[in-house]
Design a protein around this motif. Structure first.
Motif, PDB file in Angstrom:
ATOM      1  N   ALA A 136       0.654  -0.838   0.039  1.00 12.37           N
ATOM      2  CA  ALA A 136      -0.050  -0.828  -0.020  1.00 12.37           C
ATOM      3  C   ALA A 136       0.688   1.133  -0.026  1.00 12.37           C
ATOM      4  CB  ALA A 136      -0.705  -0.130   0.753  1.00 12.37           C
ATOM      5  N   LEU A 137       2.104   1.091   1.361  1.00 21.33           N
ATOM      6  CA  LEU A 137       2.773   2.265   0.584  1.00 21.33           C
ATOM      7  C   LEU A 137       3.728   2.448  -0.319  1.00 21.33           C
ATOM      8  CD1 LEU A 137       3.807   2.136   4.484  1.00 21.33           C
ATOM      9  CD2 LEU A 137       2.592   3.866   3.484  1.00 21.33           C
ATOM     10  N   GLU A 138       3.861   1.565  -1.115  1.00 20.18           N
ATOM     11  CA  GLU A 138       4.458   1.761  -2.101  1.00 20.18           C
ATOM     12  C   GLU A 138       3.502   2.196  -3.337  1.00 20.18           C
ATOM     13  OE1 GLU A 138       5.593  -1.906  -4.338  1.00 20.18           O
ATOM     14  OE2 GLU A 138       7.405  -2.853  -2.222  1.00 20.18           O
ATOM     15  N   LEU A 139       2.818   2.297  -3.462  1.00 14.12           N
ATOM     16  CA  LEU A 139       1.455   2.275  -4.713  1.00 14.12           C
ATOM     17  C   LEU A 139       1.133   3.996  -3.880  1.00 14.12           C
ATOM     18  CD1 LEU A 139      -0.539  -0.172  -4.318  1.00 14.12           C
ATOM     19  CD2 LEU A 139       0.588   0.951  -6.236  1.00 14.12           C
ATOM     20  N   ALA A 140       1.329   4.743  -2.767  1.00 19.60           N
ATOM     21  CA  ALA A 140       0.357   5.355  -1.360  1.00 19.60           C
ATOM     22  C   ALA A 140       1.683   6.193  -0.694  1.00 19.60           C
ATOM     23  CB  ALA A 140      -0.795   6.028  -1.706  1.00 19.60           C
ATOM     24  N   PRO A 141       3.011   6.695  -0.410  1.00 14.16           N
ATOM     25  CA  PRO A 141       3.703   6.833  -0.220  1.00 14.16           C
ATOM     26  C   PRO A 141       3.080   7.995   1.359  1.00 14.16           C
ATOM     27  CG  PRO A 141       4.986   6.958  -1.611  1.00 14.16           C
ATOM     28  CD  PRO A 141       3.472   7.296  -2.065  1.00 14.16           C
ATOM     29  N   ASN A 142       2.188   8.521   1.021  1.00  7.66           N
ATOM     30  CA  ASN A 142       1.696   9.647   1.896  1.00  7.66           C
ATOM     31  C   ASN A 142       0.296   9.026   2.549  1.00  7.66           C
ATOM     32  OD1 ASN A 142       3.929  11.421   1.378  1.00  7.66           O
ATOM     33  ND2 ASN A 142       2.775  11.998   0.262  1.00  7.66           N
ATOM     34  N   LEU A 143       0.296   7.299   2.368  1.00  7.34           N
ATOM     35  CA  LEU A 143      -1.559   6.855   3.028  1.00  7.34           C
ATOM     36  C   LEU A 143      -1.119   6.894   4.269  1.00  7.34           C
ATOM     37  CD1 LEU A 143      -4.515   6.479   2.260  1.00  7.34           C
ATOM     38  CD2 LEU A 143      -3.771   3.734   2.052  1.00  7.34           C
ATOM     39  N   ASN A 144      -2.272   7.612   4.777  1.00  8.66           N
ATOM     40  CA  ASN A 144      -1.625   7.783   5.978  1.00  8.66           C
ATOM     41  C   ASN A 144      -1.911   6.525   7.121  1.00  8.66           C
ATOM     42  OD1 ASN A 144      -2.874   8.336   9.483  1.00  8.66           O
ATOM     43  ND2 ASN A 144      -2.431  10.596   8.857  1.00  8.66           N
ATOM     44  N   THR A 145      -3.320   6.673   6.059  1.00 10.00           N
ATOM     45  CA  THR A 145      -3.767   4.521   7.346  1.00 10.00           C
ATOM     46  C   THR A 145      -2.613   3.454   6.926  1.00 10.00           C
ATOM     47  OG1 THR A 145      -4.754   4.814   5.502  1.00 10.00           O
ATOM     48  CG2 THR A 145      -6.681   5.453   7.670  1.00 10.00           C
ATOM     49  N   ALA A 146      -1.880   3.708   5.884  1.00 13.37           N
ATOM     50  CA  ALA A 146      -0.913   2.655   6.027  1.00 13.37           C
ATOM     51  C   ALA A 146       0.250   2.754   7.063  1.00 13.37           C
ATOM     52  CB  ALA A 146      -0.690   2.533   4.444  1.00 13.37           C
ATOM     53  N   HIS A 147       0.473   4.080   6.921  1.00 12.53           N
ATOM     54  CA  HIS A 147       1.169   3.740   8.227  1.00 12.53           C
ATOM     55  C   HIS A 147       1.096   3.614   9.257  1.00 12.53           C
ATOM     56  CE1 HIS A 147       5.217   5.959   5.577  1.00 12.53           C
ATOM     57  NE2 HIS A 147       3.706   6.924   5.103  1.00 12.53           N
ATOM     58  N   GLN A 148       0.175   4.264   9.252  1.00 12.55           N
ATOM     59  CA  GLN A 148      -0.806   4.164  11.329  1.00 12.55           C
ATOM     60  C   GLN A 148      -0.575   2.507  10.937  1.00 12.55           C
ATOM     61  OE1 GLN A 148      -3.825   5.986  13.176  1.00 12.55           O
ATOM     62  NE2 GLN A 148      -4.004   6.755  11.500  1.00 12.55           N
ATOM     63  N   ASN A 149      -1.339   1.796   9.780  1.00  9.23           N
ATOM     64  CA  ASN A 149      -1.966   0.326  10.295  1.00  9.23           C
ATOM     65  C   ASN A 149      -0.460  -0.366  10.100  1.00  9.23           C
ATOM     66  OD1 ASN A 149      -4.792   0.160  10.419  1.00  9.23           O
ATOM     67  ND2 ASN A 149      -4.729   0.497   8.161  1.00  9.23           N
ATOM     68  N   ARG A 150       0.829   0.046   9.492  1.00 10.23           N
ATOM     69  CA  ARG A 150       2.077  -1.356   8.568  1.00 10.23           C
ATOM     70  C   ARG A 150       2.240  -0.970  10.981  1.00 10.23           C
ATOM     71  NH1 ARG A 150       6.780   1.554   5.822  1.00 10.23           N
ATOM     72  NH2 ARG A 150       6.560   2.963   6.747  1.00 10.23           N
ATOM     73  N   ALA A 151       1.965   0.294  11.805  1.00 14.61           N
ATOM     74  CA  ALA A 151       2.881  -0.175  12.607  1.00 14.61           C
ATOM     75  C   ALA A 151       1.786  -0.687  13.715  1.00 14.61           C
ATOM     76  CB  ALA A 151       2.516   1.552  13.229  1.00 14.61           C
ATOM     77  N   ASN A 152       1.150  -0.549  13.528  1.00 22.20           N
ATOM     78  CA  ASN A 152      -0.115  -1.552  14.315  1.00 22.20           C
ATOM     79  C   ASN A 152       0.319  -3.136  14.360  1.00 22.20           C
ATOM     80  OD1 ASN A 152      -1.581   0.490  15.184  1.00 22.20           O
ATOM     81  ND2 ASN A 152      -3.628  -0.243  13.460  1.00 22.20           N
ATOM     82  N   VAL A 153       0.945  -3.694  12.737  1.00 21.47           N
ATOM     83  CA  VAL A 153       1.541  -4.923  13.434  1.00 21.47           C
ATOM     84  C   VAL A 153       3.174  -4.887  13.517  1.00 21.47           C
ATOM     85  CG1 VAL A 153       2.202  -6.467  10.913  1.00 21.47           C
ATOM     86  CG2 VAL A 153       0.499  -5.295  10.415  1.00 21.47           C
ATOM     87  N   TYR A 154       3.451  -4.055  13.656  1.00 18.79           N
ATOM     88  CA  TYR A 154       5.320  -4.029  14.487  1.00 18.79           C
ATOM     89  C   TYR A 154       4.908  -4.369  16.002  1.00 18.79           C
ATOM     90  CZ  TYR A 154       7.502  -2.336  10.137  1.00 18.79           C
ATOM     91  OH  TYR A 154       8.495  -2.075   8.788  1.00 18.79           O
ATOM     92  N   LEU A 155       3.839  -3.365  16.029  1.00 22.71           N
ATOM     93  CA  LEU A 155       3.314  -3.176  17.488  1.00 22.71           C
ATOM     94  C   LEU A 155       3.288  -4.729  17.983  1.00 22.71           C
ATOM     95  CD1 LEU A 155       2.962  -1.750  20.210  1.00 22.71           C
ATOM     96  CD2 LEU A 155       0.732  -1.040  19.481  1.00 22.71           C
ATOM     97  N   ASP A 156       2.096  -5.536  17.563  1.00 22.83           N
ATOM     98  CA  ASP A 156       1.637  -6.648  16.946  1.00 22.83           C
ATOM     99  C   ASP A 156       3.509  -7.736  17.420  1.00 22.83           C
ATOM    100  OD1 ASP A 156      -0.581  -6.083  17.690  1.00 22.83           O
ATOM    101  OD2 ASP A 156      -0.993  -7.616  16.548  1.00 22.83           O
ATOM    102  N   MET A 157       4.062  -7.527  17.094  1.00 20.65           N
ATOM    103  CA  MET A 157       5.199  -8.429  17.067  1.00 20.65           C
ATOM    104  C   MET A 157       6.543  -7.621  18.352  1.00 20.65           C
ATOM    105  SD  MET A 157       6.578  -8.031  12.046  1.00 20.65           S
ATOM    106  CE  MET A 157       6.008  -9.246  11.349  1.00 20.65           C
ATOM    107  N   LYS A 158       5.890  -6.655  18.912  1.00 18.06           N
ATOM    108  CA  LYS A 158       6.749  -6.042  19.617  1.00 18.06           C
ATOM    109  C   LYS A 158       7.913  -5.309  19.100  1.00 18.06           C
ATOM    110  CE  LYS A 158       5.205  -9.566  23.271  1.00 18.06           C
ATOM    111  NZ  LYS A 158       3.810  -9.141  23.134  1.00 18.06           N
ATOM    112  N   ARG A 159       7.903  -4.896  17.925  1.00 19.43           N
ATOM    113  CA  ARG A 159       9.255  -4.343  17.100  1.00 19.43           C
ATOM    114  C   ARG A 159       8.897  -2.800  17.048  1.00 19.43           C
ATOM    115  NH1 ARG A 159       9.328  -6.709  11.146  1.00 19.43           N
ATOM    116  NH2 ARG A 159      10.732  -4.730  10.394  1.00 19.43           N
ATOM    117  N   TYR A 160       9.248  -2.155  19.382  1.00 23.95           N
ATOM    118  CA  TYR A 160       8.593  -0.850  18.838  1.00 23.95           C
ATOM    119  C   TYR A 160       8.954   0.080  18.678  1.00 23.95           C
ATOM    120  CZ  TYR A 160       6.241  -4.122  22.595  1.00 23.95           C
ATOM    121  OH  TYR A 160       5.587  -5.112  23.517  1.00 23.95           O
TER     122      TYR A 160
END
Length: 737
Positions: A347-371
């Motif tokens: 999603a971010l490759e297609l739209a680098p400034n897509l706010n929700t994608a930055h948030q949602n990717r960070a949510n995945v990192y959070l679940d992975m404990k990649r704080y």
């Protein structure tokens, strides 16, 4: 015999005369007679340019675009320098959706110096269909320079300007056209859409109403009215407008799709799903509806079918960043974190400034404990849209998970400042405040839990149709205390029932069925009922976790009774028989809790790792009713851990078994609360950042005097806890010898 030149000339003259007759009929719109003349012309002169050209024009006028294009190509093969024929050929291609060929024909007409409004207008239409909006705008302007009162050109020009994001100029174009045709429904609709783009929703709705005054059966006007009402937050009105559009045009797929979106916002998920499915039944390649369907299915927790819909949305439009982003959120819900991360990356490759994608990717990192990665992702989302509250809330969660209190609190406050109705920010702030002993604000914020996603569909939020107790006098009153959240929460808060009884109340508990028998032993309780049972007449009700707020409870006023629950003596005797003679210190064990708990990965321990904490010697007894398959396999290597899960029917059994052991060693589960409420010595094993009730850094608990807390010293590292448990158990063995 070869005809003479005189004869050939006579035939050509006859053909020209017949063609002239055809033109006359054509001008009078007598198409049948015109065609008859053109056909006779072509029988006399098969390469007659004019007849070929005009037969092509009639074919286009009657909807035979392919046939018309064929005649026009034949004409242009004879004379390629006739610009109007290129225009007509372009129109045939345009009607067939062959826009590249149409533009080539229009371009040839321009090269030949043909400067006609129809050429510019039709070329603009083709460019608009290809979403080449800036070029289309320039072509419409050329058409209007010659015919400034061309209503269709003004209307289409406005639509192109809207597509370019120039809503005010679009509005001006529509208003110029409406000055010429004030009752044109399409223009009124489009003007309303431009006003909607400008967030002037009230004026937009008035414009759609004007269109409906002219044509009450305009499905488009009702649809557009619904869009404006939805944008203005008038959800019931939007539903009604979409309903009217559907009544008028039951095939209007976009109305079903949009109504589904409103229904989803209202959390009417089943109705929303039905509308999404209707939209797709009407238009099987409706990509937006597949996305809507995926979102609804996600809300219903139907993740597999939701993922299938998201996959279809991606298949239909591979460059739709939002579709990839949505797909990633569903994969995260399914715990397929690596795939979720890939989807958000795409999603971010297609739209680098897509706010929700930055948030949602960070949510995945959070679940992975990649704080660190999660924190950076939320920071990117904040940089893109500093006014949005959610990234601050989520970044606060990262700080809280890392034990950074001040930074977490600052982010939660920033989220609330930006959105004072963001329940999740209050809820997270409440847990942070309670964890650090700031009970006054913590209990106030805790009341926002009912508005969070976690609780919105929960049976914990029940309507008892009784006044909510907030500390009113209770003498002579009956109060129902409703259980909420987990079993441990109910056991922890059961301590308040005797306190309220001491104020003169008749106390009724409404709790999880597994606790009914056990809590019947609680002092001062009149009746214990399972959830959903018919309640006796009462004056008040109070959710159990709201009692501390009503009592204005602080850390130093927690009623920390040494023991406030009792086990059944008869069941204790049964367990004594089952366990047999006591030959060594008896230690009860709990190493995992409910696997669906949001923090299970941090608080539960695999038995294979837990067993490394247990020196040989004590009589180990599992207190767990439900044991995971992998743990059962690992338990084979530790036959000294006895398991009686088939004999543990409810917490009455578990309480009696707890009273037959000398020590309970447990991760943070309901059994830890049970043992504490029974006054049994309990060692509770905690992650580095533990649940709020165990507070920060404490080794004891203000809730349970018999509890000893053993905490991780580093995130996700049980080594220090393992050594502390092992050395403690060795000391226990030594004391017993």
């Amino acid at each position: 015999m070869i005809p003479s030149s005189t004869q050939a000339g006579q035939v050509q003259d006859q053909a020209n005369a017949m063609f002239a007759d055809g033109l006359a009929f054509h001008r009078e719109n007598r198409i049948e007679q015109a065609m008859h003349c053109y056909e006779k012309t072509l029988r006399l002169a098969p390469r007659h340019f004019g007849a070929l050209h005009h037969v092509g024009i009639i074919a286009i006028q009657t909807g035979n675009y392919d046939g018309g294009a064929g005649f026009l190509r034949s004409a242009l093969a004879i004379n390629p320098d006739v610009a109007p024929a290129h225009l007509d050929l372009g129109n045939a291609y345009k009607e067939m959706g062959q826009h590249e060929q149409a533009l080539a024909s229009y371009g040839r007409a321009l090269e030949l110096g043909f400067d006609h409004p129809d050429l510019h207008y039709n070329r603009a239409n083709a460019l608009q269909a290809m979403e080449r909006h800036q070029e289309a705008l320039e072509a419409y302007d050329l058409a209007l320079s010659a015919h400034p009162e061309d209503i269709e050109a003004l209307n289409n020009r406005g639509t192109v300007l809207r597509a370019l994001g120039r809503a005010q100029e679009a509005l001006d174009s529509y208003e110029r056209a409406l000055g010429l045709a004030p009752h044109n429904v399409d223009l009124l609709n489009n003007r309303g859409n431009a006003l909607k783009d400008l967030a002037r929703y009230g004026e937009a709705i008035s414009c759609f109403d004007a269109a409906l005054h002219v044509d009450p059966h305009s499905a488009d006007a009702w649809f557009n009215r619904g869009v404006a009402e939805h944008a203005r937050g008038e959800h019931d009105a939007a539903l009604a407008s979409y309903g009217r559009a559907i009544d008028i045009d039951p095939q209007l797929a976009r109305a079903y799709h949009n109504r589904s979106t409103v229904l989803q916002h209202l959390k009417r998920y089943d109705d929303a799903l039905a509308d999404s499915q209707r939209a797709l039944a009407l238009k099987q390649d409706y990509q937006e509806a597949y996305k809507g369907c995926a979102a609804v299915l996600r809300s219903l927790k139907h993740y597999a079918t939701g993922l299938a819909s998201a996959d279809m949305a991606v298949r239909l439009k591979p460059d739709d960043a939002h579709a990839h982003d949505l797909r990633g959120t569903i994969l995260k819900d399914m715990k397929r974190l690596d795939e979720a991360l890939e989807a958000h990356e795409r999603a971010l490759e297609l739209a680098p400034n897509l706010n929700t994608a930055h948030q949602n990717r960070a949510n995945v990192y959070l679940d992975m404990k990649r704080y660190e990665d999660a924190e950076a992702g939320y920071a990117q989302a904040i940089a893109l849209d500093p006014a949005r509250a959610e990234p601050y809330l989520n970044r606060g969660t990262v700080h809280a998970a890392c034990g950074r209190y001040e930074r977490a609190l600052a982010d939660y406050n920033a989220a609330i400042e930006r959105n004072p109705e963001l329940a999740g920010a209050y809820w997270n702030r409440s847990l942070l405040q309670l964890e650090h002993g700031h009970f006054k604000q913590g209990w106030i914020d805790h009341e926002w839990r009912w508005k969070t996603v976690h609780f919105e569909n929960s049976i914990d939020q029940r309507d008892f149709k009784l006044p909510l107790w907030r500390g009113q006098p209770l003498a002579g009153k009956t109060i129902v205390l409703g259980s909420e959240q987990g079993l441990g929460d109910t056991l922890q808060c059961a301590r308040f029932a005797p306190m309220l009884a001491a104020r003169g109340a008749t106390v009724v508990l409404e709790v999880q069925r597994a606790l009914v028998g056990l809590l019947g032993t609680l002092e001062g309780v009149s009746e214990v009922l399972p959830r959903g049972a018919a309640l006796p007449p009462a004056d008040y009700w109070c959710p159990m976790m709201s009692i501390p707020l009503a009592l204005e409870m602080e850390v130093d006023t927690i009623p920390a009774f040494p023991r406030y629950l009792e086990s059944d003596p008869a069941r204790r005797a049964q367990w004594a028989d089952v366990l047999g003679p006591r030959r060594a210190p008896r230690v009860g064990l709990v190493w995992s809790g409910n696997p669906t708990h949001g923090n299970d990965a941090s608080r539960s321990i695999a038995f294979s790792e837990f067993a490394a904490m247990l020196p040989e010697g004590p009589d180990y007894v599992s207190l767990m009713k439900d044991i995971r398959d992998a743990d059962r396999e690992a338990m084979v290597a530790r036959p000294d851990v006895r398991c009686f899960s088939e004999l543990l029917h409810d917490f009455t059994d578990t309480a009696a078994l707890c009273d037959e052991v000398d020590l309970v060693v447990s991760v943070d589960t309901s059994v830890a609360h049970l043992a504490g409420a029974l006054g049994r010595p309990v060692w509770i094993l905690l992650p580095r950042v533990a649940d709020w009730r165990w507070m920060r850094e404490r080794r004891d608990s203000p809730w349970y005097p018999s509890v000893r807390l053993m905490r991780q010293q580093a995130l996700n590292d049980w080594s220090a806890v393992r050594e502390e448990v092992r050395s403690g158990l060795l000391a226990l063995i030594g004391q017993a010898s």
